[in-house]
Design an enzyme around this catalytic site. Structure first.
Site, PDB file in Angstrom:
ATOM      1  N   GLY A 147      -3.801  -2.058  -2.277  1.00  0.00           N
ATOM      2  CA  GLY A 147      -2.361  -1.964  -2.549  1.00  0.00           C
ATOM      3  C   GLY A 147      -2.077  -2.344  -3.994  1.00  0.00           C
ATOM      4  N   TYR A 203     -14.875   2.195   9.125  1.00  0.00           N
ATOM      5  CA  TYR A 203     -13.443   2.459   9.319  1.00  0.00           C
ATOM      6  C   TYR A 203     -13.176   2.918  10.752  1.00  0.00           C
ATOM      7  CZ  TYR A 203      -8.800   4.399   8.133  1.00  0.00           C
ATOM      8  OH  TYR A 203      -7.455   4.691   8.062  1.00  0.00           O
ATOM      9  N   GLY A 263       0.822  -1.209   0.000  1.00  0.00           N
ATOM     10  CA  GLY A 263       0.000   0.000   0.000  1.00  0.00           C
ATOM     11  C   GLY A 263       0.855   1.256   0.000  1.00  0.00           C
ATOM     12  N   ARG A 318       2.965 -14.961  19.165  1.00  0.00           N
ATOM     13  CA  ARG A 318       3.689 -16.229  18.929  1.00  0.00           C
ATOM     14  C   ARG A 318       5.176 -15.991  18.751  1.00  0.00           C
ATOM     15  NH1 ARG A 318      -0.444 -17.271  15.341  1.00  0.00           N
ATOM     16  NH2 ARG A 318       0.877 -16.921  13.524  1.00  0.00           N
TER      17      ARG A 318
END
Ligand code: UDP
Length: 326
Positions: free
Chosen positions: A51, A160, A25, A121
């Site tokens: 993107g 958004y 992007g 993780r």
């Protein structure tokens, strides 16, 4: 390499490895370039919904950059060690909020959750790209990070605004609950090369209209304001925040607050265009004024924007001229 080792190695100047979602992007690809210039290895993840591969075409053959086409709304993993996860994935133009609202909500919820899990993780530092939209149509001006905002939870922009507010909330929950090392930036309006021609936001619209001699479409009376930040300054702020110890949200933006009417006139001047201004109906819930209080970025990061508006607009006009063959 664990995160601790990674951060230790950074002190020694050895290579760090960063995952950037939304890596193809506008801002994600500029962040990739910046991190590569600092010696990082980067793994760029993007589903190319907004993107574009051309934003990262120059990285082809670079052994320190990897591109993965994937949707972060599905759980995903990255092989090998990761020191930073930068979550920059999201459509960010109001026209996308109408065009692909469910994608916007999913990437700001499932997508952010999956990125947080990856960071957990890997023992990586998690960096959330949030937005001034969390302040909605603000009643406080300029907007400090302590302001909770004025957001319509069911309006067209809510997909958004609320997804980003959720992203911030779950980021802080991971920090409190799991002790994850997190950062949150709130970007104010940012522009520059690599924005899409048909992005729909004000700078690409006005520049492409001015370069093609079409009327500049000002929504409403054009008295609404925005503060316009250049990508280069903003990405430097991102890096300073990412490498700082500060864990509360930080605004990044400029004090160059313009009405959209004045911005249209300025772009007509800078492009030597014969275009005129055409007023279109105002958008629903369009914030009336927006300017960041950047005291936090200044005092904690020692950051302030440097590029003068005429220069940043000039460079962006040249970019669009090249893209349009104008
Ligand atoms: N705007 C405009 N004409 C356009 C595009 C945008 O007048 O062609 C206005 C819009 O109404 C808003 C401001 O410019 O007040 C910034 O809009 P943009 O879509 O760039 O981003 P926003 O800050 O609203 O997310």
């Amino acid at each position: 390499m664990t995160s601790e080792n990674g951060h230790f190695l950074s002190i020694l100047g050895a290579s760090l490895r960063s995952v950037i979602t939304g890596g193809a992007g506008f801002l994600g690809s500029h962040l990739a370039d910046y991190l590569l210039s600092k010696g990082h290895e980067v793994v760029l993840i993007d589903n190319l919904v907004t993107g574009a591969k051309e934003n990262i075409a120059h990285l082809e053959g670079n052994p320190k950059a990897t591109f993965v086409e994937a949707d972060i709304c599905d759980p995903f993993d990255v092989a090998g060690p990761v020191d930073f996860v930068f979550n920059f994935a999201s459509p960010a133009s109001p026209i996308d909020f109408d065009r692909i609202p469910i994608e916007v909500m999913k990437v700001g919820s499932y997508g952010t959750h999956n990125c947080l899990e990856l960071a957990r993780r890997k023992g990586a530092r998690f960096f959330m790209a949030s937005t001034s939209e969390v302040y909605g149509d603000p009643h406080v001006h300029p907007q400090p990070e302590s302001y909770w905002g004025n957001v319509n939870p069911i309006g067209p922009r809510s997909v958004y605004d609320e997804a980003k507010r959720y992203s911030e909330a779950i980021t802080m929950a991971y920090r409190r609950h799991y002790g994850l090392d997190t950062r949150i930036v709130r970007f104010f309006n940012t522009f520059g090369p690599r924005m899409r021609l048909d992005d729909g936001r004000v700078i690409p619209n006005f520049i492409t209209q001015a370069l093609s001699g079409k009327p500049l479409t000002v929504y409403g009376d054009g008295m609404q304001t925005r503060s316009l930040g250049y990508y280069r300054d903003i990405i430097e702020g991102v890096y300073l925040l990412a490498t700082s110890d500060y864990q509360e949200p930080v605004n990044l933006g400029t004090h160059d607050e313009y009405t959209m009417k004045d911005l249209a006139t300025l772009i007509i001047e800078l492009t030597n265009s014969s275009s005129v201004v055409a007023h279109l109906p105002e958008l629903k819930d369009d914030p009336k004024q927006r300017r960041p209080d950047t005291t936090r970025a200044q005092t904690i990061l020692g950051w302030s924007p440097k590029t003068p508006l005429a220069q940043s607009l000039g460079e962006t006009i040249e970019f669009f001229r090249g893209k349009m063959g104008a």
